[in-house]
Write a protein that holds these residues in place. Structure first.
Motif, PDB file in Angstrom:
ATOM      1  N   GLY A   9      -1.754  10.052   7.833  1.00  0.00           N
ATOM      2  CA  GLY A   9      -0.876   9.438   6.833  1.00  0.00           C
ATOM      3  C   GLY A   9      -0.244  10.487   5.941  1.00  0.00           C
ATOM      4  O   GLY A   9      -0.929  11.372   5.422  1.00  0.00           O
ATOM      5  N   GLY A  10       1.067  10.374   5.782  1.00  0.00           N
ATOM      6  CA  GLY A  10       1.802  11.383   5.004  1.00  0.00           C
ATOM      7  C   GLY A  10       2.580  10.765   3.862  1.00  0.00           C
ATOM      8  O   GLY A  10       3.686  11.199   3.543  1.00  0.00           O
ATOM      9  N   ALA A  13      -0.632   9.615  -0.862  1.00  0.00           N
ATOM     10  CA  ALA A  13      -2.074   9.867  -0.749  1.00  0.00           C
ATOM     11  C   ALA A  13      -2.354  11.026   0.207  1.00  0.00           C
ATOM     12  O   ALA A  13      -3.148  11.925  -0.107  1.00  0.00           O
ATOM     13  N   SER A  36       3.107   9.361  11.094  1.00  0.00           N
ATOM     14  CA  SER A  36       3.969   8.715  12.071  1.00  0.00           C
ATOM     15  C   SER A  36       5.432   8.997  11.765  1.00  0.00           C
ATOM     16  O   SER A  36       5.839   8.996  10.606  1.00  0.00           O
ATOM     17  N   VAL A  39       6.603   4.927  11.233  1.00  0.00           N
ATOM     18  CA  VAL A  39       6.081   4.023  10.183  1.00  0.00           C
ATOM     19  C   VAL A  39       6.298   4.748   8.862  1.00  0.00           C
ATOM     20  O   VAL A  39       5.736   5.818   8.632  1.00  0.00           O
ATOM     21  N   VAL A  42       5.174   3.798   1.834  1.00  0.00           N
ATOM     22  CA  VAL A  42       5.575   2.647   1.025  1.00  0.00           C
ATOM     23  C   VAL A  42       6.723   3.034   0.082  1.00  0.00           C
ATOM     24  O   VAL A  42       7.598   2.237  -0.211  1.00  0.00           O
ATOM     25  N   VAL A  44       7.341   3.517  -3.001  1.00  0.00           N
ATOM     26  CA  VAL A  44       7.408   3.259  -4.437  1.00  0.00           C
ATOM     27  C   VAL A  44       6.194   3.952  -5.052  1.00  0.00           C
ATOM     28  O   VAL A  44       5.516   4.701  -4.374  1.00  0.00           O
ATOM     29  N   GLY A  45       5.934   3.725  -6.317  1.00  0.00           N
ATOM     30  CA  GLY A  45       4.790   4.429  -6.913  1.00  0.00           C
ATOM     31  C   GLY A  45       5.325   5.573  -7.715  1.00  0.00           C
ATOM     32  O   GLY A  45       5.219   6.736  -7.355  1.00  0.00           O
ATOM     33  N   ALA A  47       5.291   5.733 -11.433  1.00  0.00           N
ATOM     34  CA  ALA A  47       4.786   5.987 -12.786  1.00  0.00           C
ATOM     35  C   ALA A  47       3.303   6.323 -12.703  1.00  0.00           C
ATOM     36  O   ALA A  47       2.600   5.848 -11.816  1.00  0.00           O
ATOM     37  N   HIS A 198       2.728   9.499  16.108  1.00  0.00           N
ATOM     38  CA  HIS A 198       2.091   8.214  15.825  1.00  0.00           C
ATOM     39  C   HIS A 198       0.670   8.193  16.384  1.00  0.00           C
ATOM     40  O   HIS A 198       0.461   8.550  17.545  1.00  0.00           O
ATOM     41  N   VAL A 199      -0.278   7.781  15.583  1.00  0.00           N
ATOM     42  CA  VAL A 199      -1.644   7.632  16.094  1.00  0.00           C
ATOM     43  C   VAL A 199      -1.741   6.290  16.816  1.00  0.00           C
ATOM     44  O   VAL A 199      -1.540   5.229  16.217  1.00  0.00           O
ATOM     45  N   LEU A 350      -3.732   3.498  -0.586  1.00  0.00           N
ATOM     46  CA  LEU A 350      -3.659   2.048  -0.382  1.00  0.00           C
ATOM     47  C   LEU A 350      -4.681   1.559   0.638  1.00  0.00           C
ATOM     48  O   LEU A 350      -5.089   0.402   0.614  1.00  0.00           O
ATOM     49  N   PHE A 354      -6.037  -1.304  -3.831  1.00  0.00           N
ATOM     50  CA  PHE A 354      -4.825  -1.330  -4.664  1.00  0.00           C
ATOM     51  C   PHE A 354      -4.853  -2.549  -5.564  1.00  0.00           C
ATOM     52  O   PHE A 354      -5.323  -3.613  -5.158  1.00  0.00           O
ATOM     53  N   GLY A 362      -2.024   3.247  -9.134  1.00  0.00           N
ATOM     54  CA  GLY A 362      -2.153   3.644  -7.723  1.00  0.00           C
ATOM     55  C   GLY A 362      -2.399   5.143  -7.552  1.00  0.00           C
ATOM     56  O   GLY A 362      -3.329   5.569  -6.852  1.00  0.00           O
ATOM     57  N   ILE A 363      -1.593   5.946  -8.213  1.00  0.00           N
ATOM     58  CA  ILE A 363      -1.716   7.401  -8.056  1.00  0.00           C
ATOM     59  C   ILE A 363      -2.963   7.897  -8.799  1.00  0.00           C
ATOM     60  O   ILE A 363      -3.627   8.839  -8.360  1.00  0.00           O
TER      61      ILE A 363
HETATM   62  C1  LIG Z   1       5.301  -2.363  -5.286  1.00  0.00           C
HETATM   63  C2  LIG Z   1       4.473  -1.168  -5.563  1.00  0.00           C
HETATM   64  C3  LIG Z   1       4.693  -0.435  -6.731  1.00  0.00           C
HETATM   65  C4  LIG Z   1       3.881   0.662  -7.009  1.00  0.00           C
HETATM   66  N1  LIG Z   1       4.072   1.344  -8.166  1.00  0.00           N
HETATM   67  C5  LIG Z   1       3.217   2.332  -8.497  1.00  0.00           C
HETATM   68  C6  LIG Z   1       3.359   3.044  -9.707  1.00  0.00           C
HETATM   69  O1  LIG Z   1       4.267   2.825 -10.497  1.00  0.00           O
HETATM   70  N2  LIG Z   1       2.455   4.007  -9.975  1.00  0.00           N
HETATM   71  C7  LIG Z   1       1.431   4.309  -9.138  1.00  0.00           C
HETATM   72  O2  LIG Z   1       0.621   5.176  -9.454  1.00  0.00           O
HETATM   73  N3  LIG Z   1       1.322   3.700  -7.956  1.00  0.00           N
HETATM   74  C8  LIG Z   1       2.176   2.719  -7.622  1.00  0.00           C
HETATM   75  N4  LIG Z   1       2.057   2.107  -6.416  1.00  0.00           N
HETATM   76  C9  LIG Z   1       1.065   2.606  -5.481  1.00  0.00           C
HETATM   77  C10 LIG Z   1       1.620   3.793  -4.725  1.00  0.00           C
HETATM   78  O3  LIG Z   1       2.821   3.446  -4.125  1.00  0.00           O
HETATM   79  C11 LIG Z   1       0.632   4.208  -3.661  1.00  0.00           C
HETATM   80  O4  LIG Z   1      -0.612   4.395  -4.257  1.00  0.00           O
HETATM   81  C12 LIG Z   1       1.062   5.498  -3.041  1.00  0.00           C
HETATM   82  O5  LIG Z   1       2.368   5.414  -2.579  1.00  0.00           O
HETATM   83  C13 LIG Z   1       0.151   5.882  -1.932  1.00  0.00           C
HETATM   84  O6  LIG Z   1       0.457   5.254  -0.766  1.00  0.00           O
HETATM   85  P1  LIG Z   1      -0.300   5.729   0.530  1.00  0.00           P
HETATM   86  O7  LIG Z   1       0.011   7.157   0.746  1.00  0.00           O
HETATM   87  O8  LIG Z   1      -1.713   5.311   0.427  1.00  0.00           O
HETATM   88  O9  LIG Z   1       0.348   4.820   1.670  1.00  0.00           O
HETATM   89  P2  LIG Z   1       1.805   4.837   2.303  1.00  0.00           P
HETATM   90  O10 LIG Z   1       2.823   5.323   1.371  1.00  0.00           O
HETATM   91  O11 LIG Z   1       2.004   3.475   2.893  1.00  0.00           O
HETATM   92  O12 LIG Z   1       1.719   5.905   3.475  1.00  0.00           O
HETATM   93  C14 LIG Z   1       1.117   5.587   4.703  1.00  0.00           C
HETATM   94  C15 LIG Z   1       1.316   6.747   5.655  1.00  0.00           C
HETATM   95  O13 LIG Z   1       0.558   6.469   6.822  1.00  0.00           O
HETATM   96  C16 LIG Z   1       1.331   6.778   7.942  1.00  0.00           C
HETATM   97  N5  LIG Z   1       0.862   5.979   9.080  1.00  0.00           N
HETATM   98  C17 LIG Z   1       0.662   4.649   9.117  1.00  0.00           C
HETATM   99  N6  LIG Z   1       0.268   4.279  10.358  1.00  0.00           N
HETATM  100  C18 LIG Z   1       0.208   5.425  11.085  1.00  0.00           C
HETATM  101  C19 LIG Z   1      -0.113   5.717  12.442  1.00  0.00           C
HETATM  102  N7  LIG Z   1      -0.471   4.769  13.296  1.00  0.00           N
HETATM  103  N8  LIG Z   1      -0.041   7.003  12.850  1.00  0.00           N
HETATM  104  C20 LIG Z   1       0.300   7.998  11.994  1.00  0.00           C
HETATM  105  N9  LIG Z   1       0.615   7.764  10.717  1.00  0.00           N
HETATM  106  C21 LIG Z   1       0.577   6.498  10.278  1.00  0.00           C
HETATM  107  C22 LIG Z   1       2.765   6.465   7.545  1.00  0.00           C
HETATM  108  O14 LIG Z   1       3.683   7.161   8.347  1.00  0.00           O
HETATM  109  C23 LIG Z   1       2.739   6.967   6.101  1.00  0.00           C
HETATM  110  O15 LIG Z   1       3.029   8.353   6.111  1.00  0.00           O
HETATM  111  C24 LIG Z   1       2.874   1.041  -6.097  1.00  0.00           C
HETATM  112  C25 LIG Z   1       2.696   0.333  -4.904  1.00  0.00           C
HETATM  113  C26 LIG Z   1       3.469  -0.765  -4.643  1.00  0.00           C
HETATM  114  C27 LIG Z   1       3.251  -1.526  -3.377  1.00  0.00           C
END
Ligand SMILES: Cc1cc2nc3c(=O)[nH]c(=O)nc-3n(C[C@H](O)[C@H](O)[C@H](O)COP(=O)(O)OP(=O)(O)OC[C@H]3O[C@@H](n4cnc5c(N)ncnc54)[C@H](O)[C@@H]3O)c2cc1C
Ligand SMILES: N[C@H](Cc1c[nH]c2cc(Cl)ccc12)C(=O)O
Length: 517
Positions: A9-10, A13, A36, A39, A42, A44-45, A47, A198-199, A350, A354, A362-363
């Motif tokens: 995941g990139g 997080a 991937s 994929v 998300v 957003v995130g 603040a 992609h995994v 996430l 969450f 989130g962050i």
């Molecule tokens: C509506 C909304 C508003 C938010 N606002 C805030 C905010 O204001 N402040 C805050 O601190 N946080 C906020 N957050 C939370 C914040 O967005 C997340 O904590 C942050 O983006 C981390 O996301 P992540 O990296 O865990 O997941 P994601 O951003 O979803 O990244 C997932 C990664 O996994 C990879 N992946 C998935 N499946 C595969 C696969 N099969 N093979 C290889 N790679 C794969 C994708 O390519 C992607 O790189 C918000 C979240 C939401 C939903």
């Protein structure tokens, strides 16, 4: 020696984890990050908590290094609009609560506050924000106040070490996708192997531990420790290892969001240095000013509102500037994994858990998880005590934040739609119900808030209780007997400091424009 990490995941997080562990362990750790190509993150995130500065400090980054690259701005508070009634607002600022003769200033304010605005009477930051100002002076020095003294020097601490010390006066807002890009460069330059693929499959060995992940074009990738940063999918922790997910939906019903990124001339508009949460019929809208655009979105409960209605309301709220901007609809998985570390897999971001982004946690969850994993990093014996300590601290942080968020809805006076009426009758965590009963008699303190570390100090709870207006609060009876002179002097000192600051600080936009050169 256990030193080979595979991060899947990139998003924010994945890259925060990769960059932190490279900064922590250098060449002694071998990190591969696979993300991937099809994929998306998300995205957003935007603040944060003020504590995020410890993360940048740990990476050796100064504001001028990363802020311009991420269109970042300062966040001095969350501004809550219309949660009490239409037209009302209050701030939850990054500013320590003063105390006078052993009572928080808010207690004195309840007894005999100078005005009906607790935030303006008890904090200098409320007026600084209203005026659209930067907490740093033109020469880059931080506002001088006894409450931020030494704050710059404390940046090297972890968040838990910093708890209870000086309150830093601001957090950041930034474009999450640009931060991920910035940290990609940082990590790759320091030796992180980056695989875009992609995994397809996660393979388990005979004990049920992860032995590898299979990608479409790069074959198998193997390591000792696997970090699941795959977002709401929870590909490794929830899917492959079948770790149960504990939903918080019974107490926090918002499960959806629609987001817009609206380009804007911020020089003309000006920057209000805070995140605004404006209550709506079935949720709330966030507004986050960045350099060059405003990030906005409606967080709502699908049980009360359709995605089409949510998008229509959001577009009306933003006005013509949003006309050609595509909407991003997101279904949110609200809650946490039963355990975020299972066998040789740790979920961060996430995939771990969450809660709705009302207080931008989130962050903060990601940062906390990374610090805890660095502290409890496993040795060759995979001592289960470390896993337990880690899982407990993650569960506490999320359960504590859940309580804090539920309080917002219970305490909000607004009662004009079914959504807001139900918020007053829905079951809430039992522990919170008991605490609220205490807070009706005595404002929250460290003895009566959620007892484990969850990032939020007692004064944050006071702000929400005083600002939301739906719960009757009383001053301590002792204050009827106490001499109010010292408290009156403190209110006057805040008025004087506010006058000085609003006359001398630069506009937030001008400060960032200068930083960008
Ligand atoms: C509506 C909304 C508003 C938010 N606002 C805030 C905010 O204001 N402040 C805050 O601190 N946080 C906020 N957050 C939370 C914040 O967005 C997340 O904590 C942050 O983006 C981390 O996301 P992540 O990296 O865990 O997941 P994601 O951003 O979803 O990244 C997932 C990664 O996994 C990879 N992946 C998935 N499946 C595969 C696969 N099969 N093979 C290889 N790679 C794969 C994708 O390519 C992607 O790189 C918000 C979240 C939401 C939903
Ligand atoms: N860990 C604290 C948490 C905190 C203190 N004051 C605020 C205000 C707002 Cl809007 C969010 C979080 C906090 C920190 O980040 O300083």
């Amino acid at each position: 020696m256990l030193n080979k990490i595979v991060i899947v995941g990139g998003g924010t997080a994945g890259w925060m984890t990769a960059s932190y562990f490279k900064a922590a362990f250098g060449d002694r750790i071998d990190i591969t990050l696979v993300e991937s190509g099809h994929v998306g993150a998300v995205g957003v995130g935007e603040a944060t908590f003020s504590d995020i500065r410890h993360f940048f400090e740990f990476l050796g980054l100064k504001e001028k290094d990363w802020m311009p690259a991420c269109n970042a701005t300062y966040k001095l508070a969350v501004k809550f609009e219309n949660w009490r009634e239409e037209g009302h607002y209050f701030y939850h600022p990054f500013e320590q609560m003063r105390s006078v003769n052993g009572f928080p200033l808010t207690d004195w304010w309840l007894r005999n506050g100078p005005t009906d605005r607790f935030d303006k009477d008890c904090f200098v930051m409320a007026s600084v924000i209203d005026a659209g100002l930067s907490p740093r002076k033109e020469d880059g020095t931080l506002i001088d106040s006894p409450f931020v003294e030494g704050a710059d020097e404390m940046a090297g601490l972890t968040m838990v070490e910093h708890q209870g010390k000086t309150q830093f006066p601001y957090a950041y807002q930034f474009e999450a996708s640009l931060l991920a890009k910035y940290l990609t460069t940082y990590s790759v330059e320091r030796g992180v192997k980056h695989v875009v693929d992609h995994v397809e499959q996660v393979t388990l060995d005979e004990r049920g531990w992860i032995s590898g992940v299979t990608t479409t074009d790069h074959g198998d990738i193997t390591g000792d420790l696997y970090i699941d940063c795959t977002g709401f999918r929870g590909l490794l922790l929830n899917k492959a290892l079948e770790t149960p997910f504990i939903s918080y939906k019974d107490t926090l019903p918002n499960d959806s969001a629609v987001a817009l990124q609206v380009p804007m001339d911020m020089e003309r508009r000006g920057i209000l240095p805070c995140t605004t949460a404006t209550a709506q019929d079935a949720g709330w809208i966030w507004t986050i000013p960045l350099m060059g655009r405003v990030g906005t979105g409606y967080v709502y409960a699908k049980d009360y509102l359709s995605p089409e209605e949510a998008e229509r309301t959001l577009r009306e709220f933003v006005g013509p500037a949003a006309a050609d901007v595509p909407a991003n609809h997101i279904t949110m998985r609200i809650g946490r994994s039963e355990n975020s570390w299972v066998k040789n897999c740790v979920a961060i971001g996430l995939s771990s858990g969450f809660v709705e982004p009302l207080e931008s946690t989130g962050i903060f969850f990601i940062h906390h998880a990374i610090e805890q994993l660095a502290k409890n990093f496993p040795g060759d014996d995979w001592n289960p005590v470390q896993r337990e300590l880690y899982n407990d601290s993650i569960a506490h942080v999320m359960d504590g934040v859940r309580e804090f968020l539920v309080l917002h809805y219970v305490a909000a006076k607004r009662n004009d739609t079914q959504y807001w009426r139900d918020a007053k009758t829905r079951a809430i965590p039992e522990s919170l119900a008991a605490r609220i009963e205490k807070w009706k008699t005595q404002l929250p303190d460290s003895e009566t808030v959620f007892p484990y570390y969850h990032g939020l100090p007692p004064y944050s709870y006071m702000c929400i209780l005083l600002g939301m207006g739906g719960i009757d609060l009383k001053p301590s009876p002792a204050l009827a007997l106490a001499d109010p002179t010292a408290a009156e002097r403190e209110f006057e000192a805040i008025r004087e400091k506010t006058r000085q600051l609003t006359e001398s600080l630069p506009k937030a936009y001008d400060y960032f424009a200068r930083m960008r050169g």
